[in-house]
Design a protein around this motif. Structure first.
Motif, PDB file in Angstrom:
ATOM      1  N   LEU A 197       0.823  -1.204   0.000  1.00  0.00           N
ATOM      2  CA  LEU A 197       0.000   0.000   0.000  1.00  0.00           C
ATOM      3  C   LEU A 197       0.861   1.260   0.000  1.00  0.00           C
ATOM      4  CD1 LEU A 197      -2.577  -1.040   2.760  1.00  0.00           C
ATOM      5  CD2 LEU A 197      -2.999  -0.960   0.292  1.00  0.00           C
ATOM      6  N   PRO A 198       0.386   2.337  -0.625  1.00  0.00           N
ATOM      7  CA  PRO A 198       1.093   3.618  -0.527  1.00  0.00           C
ATOM      8  C   PRO A 198       0.922   4.233   0.859  1.00  0.00           C
ATOM      9  CG  PRO A 198      -0.921   3.857  -1.819  1.00  0.00           C
ATOM     10  CD  PRO A 198      -0.772   2.394  -1.531  1.00  0.00           C
ATOM     11  N   LYS A 199       1.842   5.108   1.206  1.00  0.00           N
ATOM     12  CA  LYS A 199       1.835   5.888   2.451  1.00  0.00           C
ATOM     13  C   LYS A 199       2.132   5.050   3.693  1.00  0.00           C
ATOM     14  CE  LYS A 199      -1.272   9.469   0.693  1.00  0.00           C
ATOM     15  NZ  LYS A 199      -2.505  10.244   0.907  1.00  0.00           N
ATOM     16  N   ARG A 200       1.561   3.838   3.733  1.00  0.00           N
ATOM     17  CA  ARG A 200       1.800   2.999   4.909  1.00  0.00           C
ATOM     18  C   ARG A 200       1.564   1.542   4.538  1.00  0.00           C
ATOM     19  NH1 ARG A 200      -1.141   3.793  10.804  1.00  0.00           N
ATOM     20  NH2 ARG A 200       0.055   2.203  11.916  1.00  0.00           N
ATOM     21  N   ASP A 201       2.502   0.688   4.874  1.00  0.00           N
ATOM     22  CA  ASP A 201       2.421  -0.729   4.533  1.00  0.00           C
ATOM     23  C   ASP A 201       1.277  -1.408   5.287  1.00  0.00           C
ATOM     24  OD1 ASP A 201       3.502  -3.730   5.287  1.00  0.00           O
ATOM     25  OD2 ASP A 201       4.069  -3.090   3.271  1.00  0.00           O
ATOM     26  N   GLY A 202       0.647  -2.374   4.608  1.00  0.00           N
ATOM     27  CA  GLY A 202      -0.469  -3.082   5.224  1.00  0.00           C
ATOM     28  C   GLY A 202      -0.099  -3.823   6.487  1.00  0.00           C
ATOM     29  N   LEU A 203       1.116  -4.347   6.546  1.00  0.00           N
ATOM     30  CA  LEU A 203       1.558  -5.064   7.739  1.00  0.00           C
ATOM     31  C   LEU A 203       1.595  -4.138   8.953  1.00  0.00           C
ATOM     32  CD1 LEU A 203       2.402  -7.997   8.283  1.00  0.00           C
ATOM     33  CD2 LEU A 203       4.778  -7.257   8.112  1.00  0.00           C
ATOM     34  N   SER A 204       1.982  -2.886   8.734  1.00  0.00           N
ATOM     35  CA  SER A 204       1.997  -1.899   9.814  1.00  0.00           C
ATOM     36  C   SER A 204       0.582  -1.608  10.309  1.00  0.00           C
ATOM     37  CB  SER A 204       2.656  -0.608   9.324  1.00  0.00           C
ATOM     38  OG  SER A 204       2.475   0.443  10.245  1.00  0.00           O
ATOM     39  N   VAL A 205      -0.360  -1.526   9.376  1.00  0.00           N
ATOM     40  CA  VAL A 205      -1.765  -1.307   9.751  1.00  0.00           C
ATOM     41  C   VAL A 205      -2.260  -2.473  10.601  1.00  0.00           C
ATOM     42  CG1 VAL A 205      -4.120  -1.043   8.881  1.00  0.00           C
ATOM     43  CG2 VAL A 205      -2.221   0.085   7.699  1.00  0.00           C
ATOM     44  N   LEU A 206      -1.947  -3.685  10.179  1.00  0.00           N
ATOM     45  CA  LEU A 206      -2.359  -4.878  10.916  1.00  0.00           C
ATOM     46  C   LEU A 206      -1.769  -4.890  12.322  1.00  0.00           C
ATOM     47  CD1 LEU A 206      -3.597  -7.696  11.170  1.00  0.00           C
ATOM     48  CD2 LEU A 206      -1.614  -8.604   9.938  1.00  0.00           C
ATOM     49  N   ALA A 258      -0.316  -9.786  -3.414  1.00  0.00           N
ATOM     50  CA  ALA A 258       0.512 -10.461  -4.419  1.00  0.00           C
ATOM     51  C   ALA A 258       1.737 -11.119  -3.790  1.00  0.00           C
ATOM     52  CB  ALA A 258       0.951  -9.453  -5.483  1.00  0.00           C
ATOM     53  N   ARG A 259       2.009 -10.837  -2.533  1.00  0.00           N
ATOM     54  CA  ARG A 259       3.146 -11.459  -1.849  1.00  0.00           C
ATOM     55  C   ARG A 259       2.779 -12.904  -1.501  1.00  0.00           C
ATOM     56  NH1 ARG A 259       4.894  -6.958   2.718  1.00  0.00           N
ATOM     57  NH2 ARG A 259       4.838  -5.108   1.374  1.00  0.00           N
ATOM     58  N   ALA A 260       3.253 -13.830  -2.317  1.00  0.00           N
ATOM     59  CA  ALA A 260       2.823 -15.222  -2.180  1.00  0.00           C
ATOM     60  C   ALA A 260       3.856 -16.125  -1.522  1.00  0.00           C
ATOM     61  CB  ALA A 260       2.458 -15.782  -3.554  1.00  0.00           C
ATOM     62  N   ASP A 261       5.043 -15.597  -1.205  1.00  0.00           N
ATOM     63  CA  ASP A 261       6.085 -16.428  -0.608  1.00  0.00           C
ATOM     64  C   ASP A 261       5.668 -16.923   0.777  1.00  0.00           C
ATOM     65  OD1 ASP A 261       7.590 -15.964  -2.824  1.00  0.00           O
ATOM     66  OD2 ASP A 261       8.873 -14.437  -1.894  1.00  0.00           O
ATOM     67  N   VAL A 262       6.172 -18.088   1.128  1.00  0.00           N
ATOM     68  CA  VAL A 262       5.867 -18.661   2.437  1.00  0.00           C
ATOM     69  C   VAL A 262       6.299 -17.711   3.554  1.00  0.00           C
ATOM     70  CG1 VAL A 262       6.387 -20.546   4.031  1.00  0.00           C
ATOM     71  CG2 VAL A 262       5.972 -21.037   1.615  1.00  0.00           C
ATOM     72  N   GLY A 263       7.454 -17.075   3.381  1.00  0.00           N
ATOM     73  CA  GLY A 263       7.940 -16.150   4.406  1.00  0.00           C
ATOM     74  C   GLY A 263       6.984 -14.998   4.641  1.00  0.00           C
ATOM     75  N   ASP A 264       6.403 -14.455   3.562  1.00  0.00           N
ATOM     76  CA  ASP A 264       5.442 -13.359   3.700  1.00  0.00           C
ATOM     77  C   ASP A 264       4.172 -13.834   4.394  1.00  0.00           C
ATOM     78  OD1 ASP A 264       6.885 -11.228   2.469  1.00  0.00           O
ATOM     79  OD2 ASP A 264       6.520 -12.163   0.520  1.00  0.00           O
ATOM     80  N   LEU A 266       0.600 -13.856   9.147  1.00  0.00           N
ATOM     81  CA  LEU A 266      -0.145 -14.615  10.152  1.00  0.00           C
ATOM     82  C   LEU A 266       0.404 -14.357  11.551  1.00  0.00           C
ATOM     83  CD1 LEU A 266      -0.539 -17.932   8.146  1.00  0.00           C
ATOM     84  CD2 LEU A 266      -2.352 -16.292   8.672  1.00  0.00           C
ATOM     85  N   ASN A 267       1.721 -14.250  11.672  1.00  0.00           N
ATOM     86  CA  ASN A 267       2.318 -13.959  12.977  1.00  0.00           C
ATOM     87  C   ASN A 267       1.989 -12.555  13.463  1.00  0.00           C
ATOM     88  OD1 ASN A 267       3.449 -16.479  13.287  1.00  0.00           O
ATOM     89  ND2 ASN A 267       5.464 -15.894  12.497  1.00  0.00           N
ATOM     90  N   ALA A 268       1.729 -11.639  12.516  1.00  0.00           N
ATOM     91  CA  ALA A 268       1.377 -10.266  12.895  1.00  0.00           C
ATOM     92  C   ALA A 268      -0.074 -10.157  13.351  1.00  0.00           C
ATOM     93  CB  ALA A 268       1.620  -9.319  11.723  1.00  0.00           C
ATOM     94  N   GLY A 269      -0.846 -11.236  13.134  1.00  0.00           N
ATOM     95  CA  GLY A 269      -2.217 -11.227  13.635  1.00  0.00           C
ATOM     96  C   GLY A 269      -3.294 -11.434  12.594  1.00  0.00           C
ATOM     97  N   ALA A 270      -2.916 -11.705  11.341  1.00  0.00           N
ATOM     98  CA  ALA A 270      -3.931 -11.973  10.319  1.00  0.00           C
ATOM     99  C   ALA A 270      -4.631 -13.293  10.621  1.00  0.00           C
ATOM    100  CB  ALA A 270      -3.298 -12.020   8.934  1.00  0.00           C
TER     101      ALA A 270
END
Length: 222
Positions: free
Chosen positions: A54-63, A80-86, A91-95
């Protein structure tokens, strides 16, 4: 049912928003991370569908901010980030779920409704009878997790019968409650019942039976 869709690609956001509305959801769009954070602070959503890039602020930060303030709204990452690491980071951030792009709309529908059913906000608002579930928070009816498409008057009439299940409801009472002061044909209630019966078909576990000369009753199928 209010859903926040956070997606910066306008064409995808409009298409996806339209698809979610057809699922019976009330969709609010946010096109960047800051706007998403403001919407989440100002409004109560039942679900968040969140892009990460996302522009201005990453979605992970919002989560991370959502979870830091003990807000347990279900979050589905759609990115679009499909890697296992992403996926692990999200999920660890709370998704609650993670769906990479490109995706199948039918799968998204299933995941969205699965999250809504598990949501602690929704548990006490859903009542079931047979295979039919009624979401008291927004007046929606479902059959085995699929939304039953009803007009406002059909929904109102079915809600009255659902709240009085196993009891006979007078036809005149239904007419007064559904149409109130609006002009309506003599057979208006019968027409609505006919339409609802076509949508609550055999196999849903319950039926609308006619009690001749009195009214109708929602009961378990004989």
């Amino acid at each position: 049912m209010k859903v926040l869709l956070v997606e910066d690609t306008q064409e995808l956001a409009l298409w996806l928003g339209s698809a979610l509305r057809k699922m019976g959801l009330d969709v609010t769009l946010a096109s960047d991370g800051n706007e998403a954070a403001h919407q989440l602070y100002d409004h109560d959503f039942k679900l968040v569908i969140l892009d990460l890039n996302l522009p201005k602020r990453d979605g992970l930060s919002v989560l991370q901010e959502i979870r830091a303030r003990k807000d347990f709204v279900p979050v589905l990452i759609l990115t679009a980030r499909a890697d296992v690491g992403d996926r692990v980071k999200g999920l660890n951030a709370g998704a609650d779920d993670y769906l990479p792009k490109p995706f199948d709309l039918e799968e998204l529908d299933a995941r969205v409704h699965a999250l809504l059913r598990r949501s602690p906000q929704m548990v006490n608002s859903i009542e079931s009878y047979g295979a039919i579930s009624f979401d008291k928070s927004n007046g929606s009816f479902f059959c085995k997790q699929d939304l039953i498409s009803l007009t406002p008057r059909e929904s109102k009439l079915l809600e009255i019968l659902f709240e009085r299940k196993n009891r006979v409801v007078a036809k005149d009472f239904l007419h007064d409650q559904v149409f109130q002061s609006e002009p309506a044909a003599v057979d208006a209630v019968e027409v609505l019942i006919y339409r609802i019966r076509k949508k609550i078909h055999q196999g849903m576990g319950c039926e609308i039976a006619t009690v001749r000369g009195i009214g109708y009753i929602l009961r378990i199928e004989a």
